[in-house]
Design a protein around this motif. Structure first.
Motif, PDB file in Angstrom:
ATOM      1  N   GLN A   1      -2.230   6.101  -1.586  1.00 54.77           N
ATOM      2  CA  GLN A   1      -3.457   5.402  -1.195  1.00 54.77           C
ATOM      3  C   GLN A   1      -3.828   5.712   0.251  1.00 54.77           C
ATOM      4  O   GLN A   1      -4.990   5.955   0.574  1.00 54.77           O
ATOM      5  CB  GLN A   1      -3.266   3.895  -1.390  1.00 54.77           C
TER       6      GLN A   1
ATOM      7  N   ALA B   1      -7.955   0.466  -4.411  1.00 52.52           N
ATOM      8  CA  ALA B   1      -6.711  -0.306  -4.364  1.00 52.52           C
ATOM      9  C   ALA B   1      -6.326  -0.625  -2.928  1.00 52.52           C
ATOM     10  O   ALA B   1      -5.848  -1.734  -2.626  1.00 52.52           O
ATOM     11  CB  ALA B   1      -5.594   0.472  -5.057  1.00 52.52           C
TER      12      ALA B   1
ATOM     13  N   MET C   1       0.858  -1.194   0.000  1.00 48.71           N
ATOM     14  CA  MET C   1       0.000   0.000   0.000  1.00 48.71           C
ATOM     15  C   MET C   1       0.891   1.241   0.000  1.00 48.71           C
ATOM     16  O   MET C   1       1.695   1.426   0.907  1.00 48.71           O
ATOM     17  CB  MET C   1      -0.894  -0.002   1.246  1.00 48.71           C
TER      18      MET C   1
ATOM     19  N   GLU D   1      -8.554  -3.429  -1.722  1.00 47.89           N
ATOM     20  CA  GLU D   1      -8.161  -4.722  -2.284  1.00 47.89           C
ATOM     21  C   GLU D   1      -6.935  -5.280  -1.577  1.00 47.89           C
ATOM     22  O   GLU D   1      -6.842  -6.489  -1.319  1.00 47.89           O
ATOM     23  CB  GLU D   1      -7.895  -4.573  -3.777  1.00 47.89           C
ATOM     24  N   GLU D   2      -6.006  -4.393  -1.226  1.00 51.40           N
ATOM     25  CA  GLU D   2      -4.774  -4.863  -0.590  1.00 51.40           C
ATOM     26  C   GLU D   2      -5.014  -5.326   0.847  1.00 51.40           C
ATOM     27  O   GLU D   2      -4.451  -6.317   1.293  1.00 51.40           O
ATOM     28  CB  GLU D   2      -3.705  -3.774  -0.622  1.00 51.40           C
ATOM     29  N   CYS D   3      -5.847  -4.566   1.593  1.00 47.80           N
ATOM     30  CA  CYS D   3      -6.059  -4.940   3.000  1.00 47.80           C
ATOM     31  C   CYS D   3      -7.187  -5.968   3.164  1.00 47.80           C
ATOM     32  O   CYS D   3      -7.313  -6.591   4.217  1.00 47.80           O
ATOM     33  CB  CYS D   3      -6.325  -3.706   3.853  1.00 47.80           C
TER      34      CYS D   3
END
Length: 297
Positions: free
Chosen positions: A5, A38, A1, A41-43
């Motif tokens: 972001q 984004a 991240m 989606e990453e976390c």
């Protein structure tokens, strides 16, 4: 991240709006939405719930935003530390102060500061003390000139200036010749009250025992407007001595101590406690200790 972001999540959380966050960051709304998406989606969590035009943090979003604010603060401190590698104070200094403090207290301080430290660009955010304190806590300001006392334990305060609150009447008011007045003497005239702030708090306390007899003419925002109304004989009020000094010298107003009352007002320079202080802020603290408000230096 990445940092962009995280910054997007923090700004959307602060402003409760994707469009306002985009405007604050100088980006398009689709760009902000893409950064938040984004991050989600990453976390692996939804970070915001939408309700009408506003958006609100989910529980995972609240956790990420909290850490994000800290990361942004560390970034600001790192940049300040790098700036401080210069020979002297430089960069940008973000200050907060009330409108009255900006008008009557800051000019000699900022004048001396810019004389000593011309490489620092000073920017001033004008609002009430509560808003300045909140901006300080958020890390959006480097320092703030505030009315004391403060109830914020996370701030460290350097006293800057102290004077008195006095009864203010028009120069042709019958009380203008008195050396002292009682609150009861003032009750024969209507009162002009500030809408909010420390002066309003003091006046409310002062008038509380006399509410049945006190006549309220106006509630107004702005010291200059209040002074003009009083000078026109439209009522009486309470003013800080320095705020009315020019009007007294010009013969428009008369300030009179109130018998039996010690009404002192104090202004301080607040910074975040246990925070990194850049040279620009340390230099400002030094100047505030040197400059004598209301007197020639």
């Amino acid at each position: 991240m990445d940092f962009a972001q995280i910054r997007a999540v923090v700004e959307v959380a602060r402003l409760q709006s994707f469009s306002r966050a985009a405007e604050a960051l100088g980006l398009t709304q689709p760009a902000i939405s893409a950064q938040v998406r984004a991050a989600e989606e990453e976390c692996g969590f939804r970070l915001f719930d939408r309700l009408g035009r506003n958006v609100y943090l989910t529980r995972p979003g609240s956790v990420l935003a909290d850490y994000g604010r800290r990361l942004m603060q560390y970034r600001r401190e790192a940049l300040r530390a790098l700036t401080d590698l210069n020979a002297g104070p430089a960069g940008r200094l973000l200050l907060g102060a009330t409108e009255a403090i900006c008008t009557y207290v800051l000019p000699p301080i900022i004048k001396e500061y810019q004389h000593l430290h011309p490489n620092v660009a000073v920017s001033i955010f004008r609002h009430n003390t509560n808003r300045v304190v909140r901006k300080l806590a958020e890390g959006a300001l480097d320092a703030g000139f505030v009315s004391l006392p403060l109830g914020a334990e996370d701030l460290s305060v350097t006293p800057v200036f102290k004077d008195r609150w006095l009864a203010a009447v028009a120069a042709n008011n019958p009380l203008a010749r008195a050396e002292k007045v009682r609150v009861e003497d003032l009750l024969q005239f209507p009162f002009i009250l500030p809408e909010s702030g420390h002066t309003r708090t003091v006046m409310d306390r002062l008038l509380a025992p006399h509410r049945r007899h006190a006549k309220i003419a106006f509630e107004i925002s702005g010291i200059e407007v209040i002074k003009r109304f009083v000078a026109e004989g439209m009522g009486v009020t309470l003013l800080s001595e320095i705020y009315a000094a020019e009007d007294v010298a010009a013969g428009r107003l008369k300030l009179i101590p109130i018998a039996g009352e010690k009404l002192a007002r104090e202004i301080g320079l607040a910074v975040r406690r246990d925070d990194y202080l850049p040279q620009a802020v340390k230099a400002l603290i030094g100047v505030t200790r040197k400059v004598r408000i209301g007197k020639k230096n």
